[in-house]
Design an enzyme around this catalytic site. Structure first.
Site, mmCIF file in Angstrom:
data_model
loop_
_atom_site.group_PDB
_atom_site.id
_atom_site.type_symbol
_atom_site.label_atom_id
_atom_site.label_comp_id
_atom_site.label_asym_id
_atom_site.label_seq_id
_atom_site.Cartn_x
_atom_site.Cartn_y
_atom_site.Cartn_z
ATOM 1 N N GLU A 112 0.826 -1.209 0.000
ATOM 2 C CA GLU A 112 0.000 0.000 0.000
ATOM 3 C C GLU A 112 0.859 1.257 0.000
ATOM 4 O OE1 GLU A 112 -4.144 -1.053 2.128
ATOM 5 O OE2 GLU A 112 -2.389 -1.599 3.315
ATOM 6 N N GLU A 132 -3.953 -10.209 3.538
ATOM 7 C CA GLU A 132 -4.888 -9.856 4.611
ATOM 8 C C GLU A 132 -6.008 -10.869 4.829
ATOM 9 O OE1 GLU A 132 -2.716 -6.060 4.038
ATOM 10 O OE2 GLU A 132 -3.305 -7.767 2.803
#
Length: 258
Positions: A112, A132
């Site tokens: 990210e 995730e």
């Protein structure tokens, strides 16, 4: 307080920000995020710095520090995500070219951060992905929004849903990264490219960055009008006169960023 999770090196008009927690593969803890945000805020206001390279020691960043966040309450998780998102937004709003040099693990929150850079140069040993859903969560620093804008919705869903990693070659094929380089040449080549970019008109670079980023979220007609206005503004700058004058006079331009 001095930064302990990263280092900042100044090389003439360039800055190199290195995430430095190699024992945990540069996992991003709250302290890491706070130090990065403060560093980028400082660099944004430093007129002597024309461009920034973000990298990591050994690996880029293997994701959020799970040892820290595993027992967060929903309210604490909200605040952690807000911190990560504010960091990524501050990176996008740096106002200067920001390149990512990604080696080794570039996963989860680390990916990210990379996505918040203008573009990514990858080492040939780099590994990218979002793990995730294996941990029962979703990306929280903007990954579900920036990844589709980079690689398309279908590829982003594949990467996030499957939690599978991709290598540097596949990252290049799906346009996640711009170039793949030998790991031992990554930093040198990234700095050389950044230096070339920052030798251009700094004012026009900032405007181009703003127009590209803002235009991607609005309709084409409005984005083209924004581009038209930026084009016109350039003709009121010293950099435009210097750049075109240097071309006509067959010499190297000396830009001043105004």
């Amino acid at each position: 307080m001095p930064a302990t999770h990263l280092s900042l090196q100044r090389l003439d008009h360039l800055a190199v920000v290195t995430i430095s927690r190699p024992k945990v593969r540069n996992a991003l803890a709250t302290k890491t995020l706070l130090e990065l945000r403060q560093t980028f805020q400082t660099l944004r206001d430093d007129d002597s710095i024309h461009g920034v390279l973000l990298c990591g020691e050994e690996h880029f960043a293997a994701g959020a520090d799970l040892a820290e966040i595993r027992d967060l309450t929903p309210l604490e998780a909200t605040r952690f995500a807000e911190l990560g998102q504010s960091l990524c937004l501050s990176m996008e709003r740096l106002g200067k070219p920001l390149l990512c040099a990604a080696a080794g693990y570039t996963l989860g929150a680390g990916l990210e951060l990379a996505l918040a850079c203008d573009f990514i140069l990858a080492a040939d040993d780099a590994v990218f992905g979002f793990k995730e859903v294996e941990y029962g969560i979703v990306p929280g620093f903007g990954g579900t929004q920036r990844l589709p804008r980079r690689v398309g919705k279908a590829k982003a869903k594949e990467m996030i849903f499957s939690a599978e990693t991709i290598n540097a070659s596949e990252a290049l094929r799906c346009r996640l990264v711009n170039r793949v380089l030998p790991v031992d040449q990554l930093r040198e080549e990234a700095l050389a490219l950044l230096g070339t970019i920052c030798s251009r008109g700094r004012y026009s670079l900032r405007l181009a960055k703003e127009v590209i980023d803002a235009g991607s979220d609005i309709n084409l007609a409005a984005a083209c009008m924004m581009e038209r206005d930026a084009f016109a503004v350039c003709f009121a700058t010293e950099d435009q006169k210097e750049g075109m004058g240097a071309f006509v006079e067959k010499r190297q331009p000396q830009f001043k960023g105004r």
